[in-house]
Enzyme design. Structure first.
Site, PDB file in Angstrom:
ATOM      1  N   CYS A 145      24.332 -19.339  -7.849  1.00 13.13           N
ATOM      2  CA  CYS A 145      25.012 -18.301  -7.063  1.00 13.13           C
ATOM      3  C   CYS A 145      26.410 -18.060  -7.619  1.00 13.13           C
ATOM      4  CB  CYS A 145      25.077 -18.710  -5.586  1.00 13.13           C
ATOM      5  SG  CYS A 145      25.901 -17.481  -4.560  1.00 13.13           S
ATOM      6  N   CYS A 156      29.020 -17.357  -4.948  1.00 11.55           N
ATOM      7  CA  CYS A 156      29.481 -18.532  -4.195  1.00 11.55           C
ATOM      8  C   CYS A 156      30.376 -19.427  -5.059  1.00 11.55           C
ATOM      9  CB  CYS A 156      28.308 -19.390  -3.717  1.00 11.55           C
ATOM     10  SG  CYS A 156      26.873 -18.487  -3.152  1.00 11.55           S
ATOM     11  N   ASP A 157      29.999 -19.639  -6.316  1.00  9.56           N
ATOM     12  CA  ASP A 157      30.634 -20.697  -7.113  1.00  9.56           C
ATOM     13  C   ASP A 157      31.483 -20.203  -8.275  1.00  9.56           C
ATOM     14  OD1 ASP A 157      29.306 -22.519  -5.515  1.00  9.56           O
ATOM     15  OD2 ASP A 157      27.550 -22.576  -6.827  1.00  9.56           O
TER      16      ASP A 157
END
Ligand code: NAP
Length: 303
Positions: A131, A134-135
């Site tokens: 992701c 997200c990261d």
């Protein structure tokens, strides 16, 4: 005993649109999600092909879809499902609660394929990420590798290009699966390098940290190390079909549906990426959800 007109499993674009249509038709509707609402959409940085909206953040669009569906009275719970009895139209939750419905819609989507290299599970979340939204920030100003040549890989590579120092995209053929428009953007991006005809071969690990990825050329077998701090595999997805009876599935595990999105079991429907279809997009998922909802309404009205 809790009984609904419709239980929808999965709160991605297909499930949320189905809920919007069924609840707006006054059908008692429950959506069950086991993760964050929005499905893959909520992990997508930018959506550019949803009609009428030239650009929107995926999580924002997902939130709008959720609020819209719930505004007409649909209920939503977050829960794991242990079993779906398609004959009795019964859903059993992990706390053993049993829910019944006149119709059940599987909108469970797909799950990303994992990188199958030694130690890749161990390094997921600390060097390997599925992701970028997200990261990505953890790799600020660092060098990363994106694996895959589909829409997901290229869209996420473009997102990462705003954050990281450099991106190397590895594709196993010399042909992208992604749409030409996005391929063009990737090729023009000065931060992105593309290596074709190559596959991941081994994680390079030093002091318990990923420092690179060894790749193998599929024609020459030559092995090369790419120095990087992060690896983002986007190598496709498999159907999330563990709750769905085999008789509803095709040979690849996707759900076979008719033009009403009904499966081979009466009263059991499917919508979105989980279905056997040629184009997996937000707009086609929404369309499936609306078609299923309309068919359910007609079927219940005729009873
Ligand atoms: P995808 O289109 O199936 O692409 C997967 C990519 O990974 C391909 O380049 C494939 O190579 C490669 N690959 C597969 N297994 C591999 C392996 N073991 N090692 C190395 N490379 C491997 O998957 P996706 O990008 O996740 O997209 C899934 C679906 O969602 C598609 O239908 C896509 O169009 C849709 N989607 C749409 C949008 C959008 O419209 N904005 C955004 C995201 C996703 P090969 O080509 O050689 O098989």
């Amino acid at each position: 005993m809790k009984k609904y007109d419709v239980i929808i499993i999965g709160a991605g674009p297909a499930g949320l649109t189905c809920a919007l249509y069924t609840s707006r038709s006054n059908l008692k509707t429950l959506i069950i999600e086991n993760d964050i609402p929005g499905g893959k959409l909520s992990k997508t940085y930018e959506v550019e092909n949803y009609p009428g909206i030239s650009s929107i953040n995926g999580a924002e669009l997902a939130m709008k879809m959720q609020n819209h569906a719930l505004s007409f009275g649909a209920e939503m719970i977050t829960s794991q499902i242990t079993k779906v009895d398609t004959d009795k139209k019964k859903v059993i939750l992990s706390d053993n609660e049993e829910l019944y419905a006149e119709a059940i819609v599987f909108a469970t989507g797909t799950k990303e394929r994992k990188l199958a290299l030694p130690y890749s599970d161990e390094f997921t979340g600390r060097g390997i990420s599925y992701c970028a939204v997200c990261d990505g920030f953890f790799y600020r100003k660092k060098d990363v590798v994106v694996i895959g040549g589909g829409n997901s890989a290229l869209e996420e590579a473009l997102y990462l290009a705003n954050i990281v120092n450099s991106i190397t995209i590895i594709i196993r053929r010399d042909v992208f699966r992604a749409e030409p428009g996005i391929v063009g953007k990737v090729k023009e991006n000065p931060k992105i390098k593309i290596i074709t005809k190559s596959v991941p071969d081994e994680l390079v690990i030093e002091n318990d940290t990923i420092t690179g990825l060894r790749i193998r050329n599929t024609e020459t077998d030559e092995k090369t190390i790419i120095n990087c701090s992060g690896i983002f595999p986007y190598i496709g997805a498999d159907p999330e079909n563990s709750l769905i009876p085999d008789i509803c599935l095709n040979e690849y595990g996707y759900v076979k549906v008719d033009t009403n999105m009904e499966t081979t079991v009466k009263g059991i429907y499917a919508a979105g990426d989980i279905t056997d279809k040629t184009l997996r997009q937000i707009v086609t998922a929404c369309s499936d959800g609306a078609v299923a909802a309309n068919a359910i309404k007609k079927s219940l009205d005729s009873k």
